[in-house]
Design a protein around this motif. Structure first.
Motif, short mmCIF file in Angstrom:
data_model
loop_
_atom_site.label_atom_id
_atom_site.label_comp_id
_atom_site.label_asym_id
_atom_site.label_seq_id
_atom_site.Cartn_x
_atom_site.Cartn_y
_atom_site.Cartn_z
N GLY A 196 0.95 -1.07 0.08
CA GLY A 196 0.28 0.05 -0.23
C GLY A 196 0.62 1.10 -0.01
N GLY A 197 0.21 2.16 -0.83
CA GLY A 197 1.10 3.33 -0.91
C GLY A 197 0.99 4.74 -0.09
N ASP A 198 1.17 6.22 -0.61
CA ASP A 198 1.07 7.22 -0.45
C ASP A 198 0.15 7.81 -1.63
N ASP A 199 0.53 7.53 -2.87
CA ASP A 199 -0.37 6.86 -3.72
C ASP A 199 -2.25 7.05 -3.74
N GLY A 200 -2.46 6.03 -2.48
CA GLY A 200 -3.65 5.27 -2.56
C GLY A 200 -4.09 4.06 -3.15
N LYS A 201 -2.96 3.26 -3.74
CA LYS A 201 -3.70 2.39 -4.33
C LYS A 201 -2.27 1.36 -3.84
N VAL A 202 -3.48 -0.20 -3.27
CA VAL A 202 -2.87 -0.76 -3.04
C VAL A 202 -2.79 -2.34 -4.55
N LYS A 203 -1.60 -2.70 -4.19
CA LYS A 203 -0.64 -3.60 -5.54
C LYS A 203 -0.16 -4.19 -5.16
N VAL A 204 -0.79 -5.97 -6.21
CA VAL A 204 -0.34 -7.26 -5.76
C VAL A 204 1.16 -7.69 -6.22
N TRP A 205 1.95 -8.08 -5.36
CA TRP A 205 3.13 -8.66 -6.17
C TRP A 205 3.48 -10.29 -6.71
N ASN A 206 3.82 -10.68 -7.47
CA ASN A 206 4.16 -12.21 -7.53
C ASN A 206 5.68 -12.20 -7.42
N THR A 207 5.58 -12.80 -6.17
CA THR A 207 7.05 -13.05 -5.82
C THR A 207 7.94 -13.97 -6.60
N ASN A 208 7.99 -14.37 -7.43
CA ASN A 208 8.22 -15.12 -8.45
C ASN A 208 9.07 -14.31 -9.82
N SER A 209 8.25 -13.42 -10.06
CA SER A 209 8.10 -12.74 -11.12
C SER A 209 9.02 -11.58 -11.34
N GLY A 210 8.96 -11.36 -9.90
CA GLY A 210 8.92 -10.25 -9.79
C GLY A 210 8.01 -8.41 -10.44
N LEU A 211 6.63 -9.86 -11.08
CA LEU A 211 5.96 -8.15 -11.19
C LEU A 211 3.98 -7.88 -10.77
N CYS A 212 3.90 -7.02 -11.05
CA CYS A 212 3.01 -6.61 -10.42
C CYS A 212 1.62 -6.92 -11.27
N PHE A 213 0.09 -7.98 -10.82
CA PHE A 213 -0.65 -8.46 -11.63
C PHE A 213 -1.93 -7.72 -11.41
N VAL A 214 -2.52 -6.82 -10.11
CA VAL A 214 -3.73 -6.42 -10.36
C VAL A 214 -3.38 -4.88 -9.04
N THR A 215 -3.62 -3.69 -9.46
CA THR A 215 -3.92 -2.67 -8.88
C THR A 215 -5.35 -2.55 -8.69
N PHE A 216 -5.29 -2.19 -6.96
CA PHE A 216 -7.06 -1.21 -6.28
C PHE A 216 -6.61 -0.26 -6.74
N THR A 217 -8.03 1.06 -6.87
CA THR A 217 -7.34 2.08 -7.03
C THR A 217 -8.20 3.25 -6.98
N GLU A 218 -9.37 1.82 -4.75
CA GLU A 218 -10.13 2.83 -4.56
C GLU A 218 -10.34 4.18 -3.29
N HIS A 219 -9.17 3.47 -2.80
CA HIS A 219 -8.35 4.34 -1.72
C HIS A 219 -8.77 5.68 -2.00
N SER A 220 -9.21 6.76 -1.55
CA SER A 220 -9.06 8.07 -2.56
C SER A 220 -7.65 8.72 -1.44
N SER A 221 -7.24 8.75 -0.10
CA SER A 221 -5.93 9.02 0.12
C SER A 221 -5.20 7.94 -0.02
N SER A 222 -3.93 8.06 1.33
CA SER A 222 -2.27 7.50 1.21
C SER A 222 -2.87 5.76 2.23
N VAL A 223 -3.07 4.99 1.83
CA VAL A 223 -3.63 3.51 2.22
C VAL A 223 -2.12 3.78 3.27
N THR A 224 -2.64 3.03 4.55
CA THR A 224 -1.51 2.73 5.85
C THR A 224 -1.05 1.40 6.85
#
Length: 916
Positions: free
Chosen positions: A392-420
């Motif tokens: 979770g980041g200060d840009d309000g996004k939640v991202k999910v990463w695959n640890t094997n490939s090292g790539l992000c496969f889904v981003t959730f943008t519903e939050h309107s402020s920083s994800v803590t």
């Protein structure tokens, strides 16, 4: 537990600044990320970060034509020669000035570096070892302002350099009689790109105001003549060198020939090469002015790609300047463009948003599309099997990463402020996140949607979050109301508001084995709430200072709490007594920020650990805070075991303990003098008297810090969210000789002798005593599969766990699925009861095994589905072939169509029966 953790990957950041490059085969894109280099394999969909780092952010990367080495240069001009095969640093070099661009010649024997207004040609490092890998060959003067771009002819005879003074200079790599240097004008803005035509001296130049000039040469490449006698130009060269001795000294006394270009052509007896402007084209339409920021040209297909400050790119076919297509891919300026060797894929980097895109222009589709958090990351969480990481980041996004490939496969943008805070539920398919926008949201990883939103009666900014082991209770703490809110995941209703803290709630954590919630607060207490007994406070632990974070040991028997005075205290959760503490303030080793009025030693007195987590086996804790160090402490001995320096990037603030005395003037530190944003960032009109850019634009140095730490459930790696990104450290990459119960008779020869005698059990025991991975693999794969059950039953108990852990790691990479699954099944069936008694210690091993099986299950199920559909299709086609079509009668056609659909449905029924 071993501490041989090495940096293995950088997630959460895909591109920062600098130029993108493709590998030789065109299947991988090489991207500079801060002071590291990441390689994204587009065919296998994986990413890897090279284990090399520079001392400042990287500005340019030059890759050799054979793809074996790369030269990486940072903001100060410090260069590393890196092998892309062994991933090792081969040579260090310093250019002493910022380097604008670097380019290898197509034959790989030379490379040109441009810094200030000088182009310098070096001999490229070859296969044989030399004392100095970078030998200066020639120095070329010509432009009056900074140089921007380089391109070579296909046969490496000449190169062209573009400059900010709106001129383009063609130089000969050898001492040609009819082409020493040639200057071209014709533009009204700085040159962004200059490109030679394939097997020709014809040129294309592109400037920032969106103008393309086509230049035609009157000489072919074969027409270049070498200078026969060197005596004529020699005195002229000597005289010029004497006149310009001061400039020579500025080049650090490097040896090499100096060639100085003048505005008028050189006077030689042979007929000189001449250029004429064939045509001039404009990218910008009337009233739609757009800054052109970057360009790339693919010679075999004659395709020019140009990127603009508004995030649009154009594809043109040259020399006719036909627009193939244009597309807007971002709302920020495109900082870099690269085309792969086949010309199919185009890579784009946008530094403002941290985006990296690879576009296939013929099918008009994305091959690769990744973006990091463009602000700081606040928190991370591992899934229960260790396969995914959520951030979770200060840009309000939640991202999910695959640890094997090292790539992000889904981003959730519903939050309107920083994800803590983010966390996974125990099932691993639900992510829960808390945010400053006053909501806690639950996301489903099956359908990729936000299926629950939890809110409080009065709006509150949630700073911390916890989910119990059943996944039914969700609780969040607020900073402004000192309360803890408790919701039901099933109904989404608010169950209870827990009051009692007299300060902001800083951290929440559920016990892994009981329904007990621990909450740390700034009121110097940790409260343990019993969730089964009407949410009463069961115990209150009194701390010596404000509580910052709290975490349970994996077996739920111990708590670790970090406090504001820099201590980590350990508590027994059953009888609420303190069992130990670590004073870790000195281990943080704070750096001094450029704006600090006091020394780092003094400011460290107010610093503390802000995040803490237990290792998978519970023997040690990992702690980090506002510092570049992450510390591992042994809980039992309460002592520091190892410190990891997460970054050596001096582009961040608070990296060094002492300020540089050379930067101190009577007016204060030079680092605080604002130099403006620079010309490249879309500044149209600079203020009068300002040397570069806009002095009113904001720029800042991010401070190095660790905001969150987590150990992987498999125990093989740990991750930290830092200013740089999500850093993953793992045991897998390192080669460590770590024998167990070693004796004189435990040798590879004696192990192989046991194999020849078919003493499988003793061979396995000896191999695990020597603990050499290749040898263990050899022994295990030599055992006949019908003997697996016998060997498993006769193994000593202590080696059962070791073998199970080894099978789990082998299964992840190996193709012998049934063989390793048979080992795992027999070990678990025959020793299940004994293993169950030690389930707490074995949990990381079992989770690693589950992760390996899950990866293979996912891959195979996709493959089987694909094959199933193919067989159905082939069967339906074979039935269709028997039906004859009559062209004349439409009625017959309709009847046949009905028959065909029936045949296809029959085929699918038969197929389903066959599979069942």
């Amino acid at each position: 537990m071993k501490f041989a953790y090495r940096f293995s990957n950088l997630l959460g950041a895909v591109y920062r600044q600098g130029n993108l490059s493709f590998s030789k085969d065109g299947n991988a894109v090489i991207s500079p990320v801060g002071n590291r280099v990441s390689v994204f394999d587009l065919k296998n969909n994986t990413s890897e970060t090279l284990p090399v780092s520079t001392s400042k952010n990287i500005t340019c990367v030059g890759v050799s034509p054979d793809g074996s080495v790369a030269i990486v240069v940072d903001e100060d001009g410090a260069a590393l020669l890196v092998s892309l095969v062994t991933r090792a640093v081969l040579h260090h070099f310093h250019f002493h000035k910022p380097v604008n661009s670097i380019r290898f010649s197509p034959d790989g024997r030379k490379f040109v570096v441009t810094k200030d207004n000088v182009a310098m040609m070096y001999h490229a490092p070859g296969k044989q070892r030399k004392f100095n890998a970078f030998v200066l060959d020639k120095t070329y003067y010509g432009p009056y302002d900074e140089t921007t771009c380089i391109d070579w002819t296909d046969d490496s005879k000449c190169f062209v350099v573009g400059s900010k003074d709106m001129s383009t200079w063609v130089f000969g790599a050898e001492r040609w009689a009819n082409l020493i240097y040639y200057s071209l004008g014709g533009h009204k803005d700085m040159i962004v790109g200059c490109f030679f035509e394939k097997d020709s001296l014809d040129l294309y130049t592109v400037s920032q105001d969106g103008t393309l000039c086509v230049w035609e040469s009157d000489t072919e490449l074969d027409g270049l003549v070498l200078t026969k006698s060197r005596d004529k130009p020699e005195p002229l060269k000597q005289r010029e060198e004497e006149e310009e001795e001061e400039e020579e000294e500025r080049l650090e006394g490097e040896e090499g020939e100096v060639i100085r270009g003048k505005a008028e052509p050189p006077k030689e007896k042979t007929k000189n090469v001449r250029y004429k402007q064939r045509s001039k084209h404009f990218f910008n339409k009337e009233g739609d002015f757009n800054n052109l920021t970057t360009a790339a040209y693919h010679k075999p297909t004659h395709i020019l790609v140009t990127g603009f400050a508004s995030g649009i790119f154009h594809l043109h076919e040259l020399p006719e300047f036909n627009l193939i297509h244009s597309l807007s891919i971002s709302d920020q300026r495109i900082a870099s463009v690269a085309i792969n060797s086949s010309g199919d894929w185009i890579g784009f980097g946008c530094s403002g948003m941290g985006q990296l895109l690879v576009w296939e222009w013929q099918s008009e589709s994305y091959v690769f599309k990744q973006q990091g958090h463009f602000n700081n990351m606040a928190s991370l969480a591992y899934s229960p099997d260790g396969q995914y990481v959520a951030t979770g980041g200060d840009d309000g996004k939640v991202k999910v990463w695959n640890t094997n490939s090292g790539l992000c496969f889904v981003t959730f943008t519903e939050h309107s402020s920083s994800v803590t805070n983010v966390t996974f539920t125990s099932s691993g398919f639900v992510i829960v996140s808390a945010s400053l926008d006053g909501t806690v949201r639950a996301f489903d990883l099956h359908r990729y949607r936000n299926f629950r939103t939890f809110t409080s009666p009065r709006p509150a900014q949630f700073s911390t979050l916890a989910v119990d082991s059943s996944g039914e209770l969700v609780c969040a703490g607020a900073q402004d109301s000192f309360e803890i809110f408790l919701w039901s995941m099933q109904t989404g209703r608010l169950l209870e508001v827990l009051g009692g803290h007299e300060g902001p709630v800083s951290c929440l954590c559920f016990s892994p084995v009981q329904s007990i919630l621990a909450s740390a607060s700034w009121d110097r207490t940790v409260r343990l709430w019993d969730m089964l007994d009407s949410w009463q406070v069961k115990e209150t632990l009194h701390l010596t200072s404000d509580g910052l974070s709290v975490t349970y040991r994996p077996d739920g028997q111990e708590l670790a709490v970090t406090t504001l005075n820099g201590e980590i205290s350990f508590w027994n959760s059953q009888n609420a007594t303190q069992t130990g503490s670590v004073a870790g303030r000195h281990d943080l080793e704070m750096g001094r920020k450029e704006t600090d009025k006091i020394t780092a030693k003094q400011s460290a007195k107010g610093k503390s650990f802000t995040c803490v987590c237990y290792s998978a086996d519970g023997e040690s804790v990992l702690a980090g805070g506002q510092s570049k160090f992450v510390c591992i402490y042994n809980v039992k001995e309460t002592m520091l075991m190892k410190k990891f320096e997460i970054s050596c990037n001096l582009s961040f603030d608070a990296m060094e303990e002492f300020l540089d005395r050379r930067k101190m003037t009577e007016f204060g530190s030079l680092a605080l003098v604002d130099e403006g944003a620079g010309d490249g960032d879309g500044v149209n009109i600079s203020l009068p008297g300002v040397r570069k850019g806009d002095m009113s634009s904001r720029n800042f140095k991010p401070e190095i810090r660790v905001s969150s730490l987590r150990f992987s459930p498999t125990g093989r790696s740990w991750a930290a969210t830092t200013t740089e990104g999500l850093l993953v450290y793992s045991l897998d990459g390192s080669i460590v000789f770590d024998p167990y119960d070693l004796d004189l008779d435990v040798t590879p020869a004696s192990i192989r002798k046991q194999l020849r005698l078919q003493e499988w059990t003793s061979a396995i025991v000896l191999a695990f005593r020597l603990n050499e991975k290749a040898l263990k693999l050899e022994v295990l794969e030599t055992v006949p599969h019908e003997q697996i059950a016998v060997v498993c039953s006769s193994l000593p108990d202590i080696y059962v766990e070791k073998l199970l852990g080894f099978v789990a790691t082998c299964l992840e990479k190996s193709g012998h699925l049934q063989f390793y699954m048979a080992w795992a099944q027999n070990l678990l069936m025959l020793h299940g009861q004994k293993l169950k008694n030690r389930s707490g210690a074995l949990l990381p091993t079992l989770q690693a095994l589950q992760k390996s099986i899950q990866i293979h299950f996912d891959n195979l199920s996709k493959l089987c589905d694909f094959n199933m559909y193919n067989i159905r299709y082939a069967e339906a086609l074979s039935k269709q072939r028997g039906v004859k079509r009559a062209a004349a009668k439409e009625e017959e056609e309709e009847e046949e169509d009905e028959g065909l659909s029936e045949g296809m449905s029959e085929a699918s029924f038969e197929e389903a029966e066959m599979i069942l």
